[in-house]
Motif scaffolding. Structure first.
Motif, PDB file in Angstrom:
ATOM      1  N   UNK A 118       5.292  -0.651  -9.696  1.00 52.19           N
ATOM      2  CA  UNK A 118       3.888  -0.346  -9.428  1.00 52.19           C
ATOM      3  C   UNK A 118       3.691   1.162  -9.518  1.00 52.19           C
ATOM      4  N   UNK A 119       2.621   1.574 -10.186  1.00 54.25           N
ATOM      5  CA  UNK A 119       2.290   2.996 -10.275  1.00 54.25           C
ATOM      6  C   UNK A 119       1.326   3.367  -9.159  1.00 54.25           C
ATOM      7  N   UNK A 120       1.639   4.457  -8.462  1.00 57.08           N
ATOM      8  CA  UNK A 120       0.802   4.974  -7.381  1.00 57.08           C
ATOM      9  C   UNK A 120       0.370   6.389  -7.750  1.00 57.08           C
ATOM     10  N   UNK A 121      -0.929   6.648  -7.643  1.00 59.23           N
ATOM     11  CA  UNK A 121      -1.449   7.980  -7.949  1.00 59.23           C
ATOM     12  C   UNK A 121      -1.052   8.942  -6.838  1.00 59.23           C
ATOM     13  N   UNK A 122      -0.502  10.086  -7.197  1.00 60.18           N
ATOM     14  CA  UNK A 122       0.018  11.029  -6.210  1.00 60.18           C
ATOM     15  C   UNK A 122      -1.058  11.630  -5.317  1.00 60.18           C
ATOM     16  N   UNK A 123      -2.298  11.709  -5.792  1.00 59.73           N
ATOM     17  CA  UNK A 123      -3.367  12.280  -4.956  1.00 59.73           C
ATOM     18  C   UNK A 123      -3.980  11.250  -4.011  1.00 59.73           C
ATOM     19  N   UNK A 124      -3.931   9.990  -4.377  1.00 60.12           N
ATOM     20  CA  UNK A 124      -4.552   8.960  -3.538  1.00 60.12           C
ATOM     21  C   UNK A 124      -3.634   8.494  -2.411  1.00 60.12           C
ATOM     22  N   UNK A 125      -2.347   8.387  -2.684  1.00 59.28           N
ATOM     23  CA  UNK A 125      -1.402   7.817  -1.720  1.00 59.28           C
ATOM     24  C   UNK A 125      -0.533   8.893  -1.082  1.00 59.28           C
ATOM     25  N   UNK A 126      -0.042   8.572   0.114  1.00 57.92           N
ATOM     26  CA  UNK A 126       0.935   9.439   0.790  1.00 57.92           C
ATOM     27  C   UNK A 126       2.303   8.802   0.628  1.00 57.92           C
ATOM     28  N   UNK A 127       3.323   9.622   0.420  1.00 61.94           N
ATOM     29  CA  UNK A 127       4.690   9.161   0.223  1.00 61.94           C
ATOM     30  C   UNK A 127       5.552   9.766   1.325  1.00 61.94           C
ATOM     31  N   UNK A 128       6.209   8.874   2.084  1.00 65.00           N
ATOM     32  CA  UNK A 128       7.011   9.296   3.231  1.00 65.00           C
ATOM     33  C   UNK A 128       8.469   8.909   2.999  1.00 65.00           C
ATOM     34  N   UNK A 137       0.125   0.886   5.426  1.00 64.07           N
ATOM     35  CA  UNK A 137       1.374   0.774   4.669  1.00 64.07           C
ATOM     36  C   UNK A 137       1.158  -0.147   3.468  1.00 64.07           C
ATOM     37  N   UNK A 138       1.584   0.318   2.297  1.00 68.26           N
ATOM     38  CA  UNK A 138       1.394  -0.440   1.064  1.00 68.26           C
ATOM     39  C   UNK A 138       2.719  -0.974   0.524  1.00 68.26           C
ATOM     40  N   UNK A 139       3.749  -0.133   0.480  1.00 69.97           N
ATOM     41  CA  UNK A 139       5.003  -0.481  -0.190  1.00 69.97           C
ATOM     42  C   UNK A 139       6.122   0.392   0.342  1.00 69.97           C
ATOM     43  N   UNK A 140       7.352  -0.093   0.200  1.00 71.73           N
ATOM     44  CA  UNK A 140       8.533   0.726   0.448  1.00 71.73           C
ATOM     45  C   UNK A 140       9.559   0.383  -0.622  1.00 71.73           C
ATOM     46  N   UNK A 141      10.204   1.409  -1.150  1.00 71.66           N
ATOM     47  CA  UNK A 141      11.202   1.164  -2.183  1.00 71.66           C
ATOM     48  C   UNK A 141      11.717   2.465  -2.766  1.00 71.66           C
ATOM     49  N   UNK A 142      12.417   2.331  -3.880  1.00 71.08           N
ATOM     50  CA  UNK A 142      13.007   3.484  -4.545  1.00 71.08           C
ATOM     51  C   UNK A 142      12.114   3.946  -5.695  1.00 71.08           C
ATOM     52  N   UNK A 143      12.036   5.247  -5.869  1.00 65.69           N
ATOM     53  CA  UNK A 143      11.303   5.808  -6.993  1.00 65.69           C
ATOM     54  C   UNK A 143      12.107   5.531  -8.260  1.00 65.69           C
ATOM     55  N   UNK A 144      11.467   4.925  -9.253  1.00 68.70           N
ATOM     56  CA  UNK A 144      12.145   4.668 -10.522  1.00 68.70           C
ATOM     57  C   UNK A 144      11.778   5.708 -11.575  1.00 68.70           C
ATOM     58  N   UNK A 145      10.591   6.295 -11.449  1.00 68.59           N
ATOM     59  CA  UNK A 145      10.180   7.422 -12.286  1.00 68.59           C
ATOM     60  C   UNK A 145       8.885   7.996 -11.719  1.00 68.59           C
TER      61      UNK A 145
END
Length: 88
Positions: free
Chosen positions: A73-83, A54-62
């Motif tokens: 913080x920017x997270x690359x869509x291919x590297x990270x999983x979003x739940x 687990x890295x972070x939890x929060x709201x998508x701002x863009x």
């Protein structure tokens, strides 16, 4: 005026139910562009994982096709999983 309210309310409920159906099928994982749109528009919290950590939890701002911004913080869509984490 009641007719307009009914139409808008019906559309919102339909969109919400469709988003919930898609998320249930994917165990809450955001994979499609429409998943990210739904979470951005309805302010649904998202948990970010790097593999099983687990890295972070929060709201998508863009977001775009490559990155998702959560908590400045920017997270690359291919590297990270979003739940999806509704109710968090």
């Amino acid at each position: 005026m009641n007719f307009l309210f009914t139409v808008i309310f019906t559309i919102i409920i339909s969109l919400t139910q469709e988003g919930e159906r898609v998320l249930r099928e994917d165990n809450g994982q955001l994979t499609q562009h429409s998943d990210f749109i739904y979470h951005l528009e309805y302010h649904v919290p998202v948990q970010v994982y790097d593999r099983d950590t687990h890295i972070e939890i929060g709201l998508i701002t863009r977001f775009d096709n490559q990155f998702v911004e959560i908590a400045d913080t920017l997270f690359h869509r291919r590297r990270f999983r979003f739940i999806s984490r509704p109710g968090y």
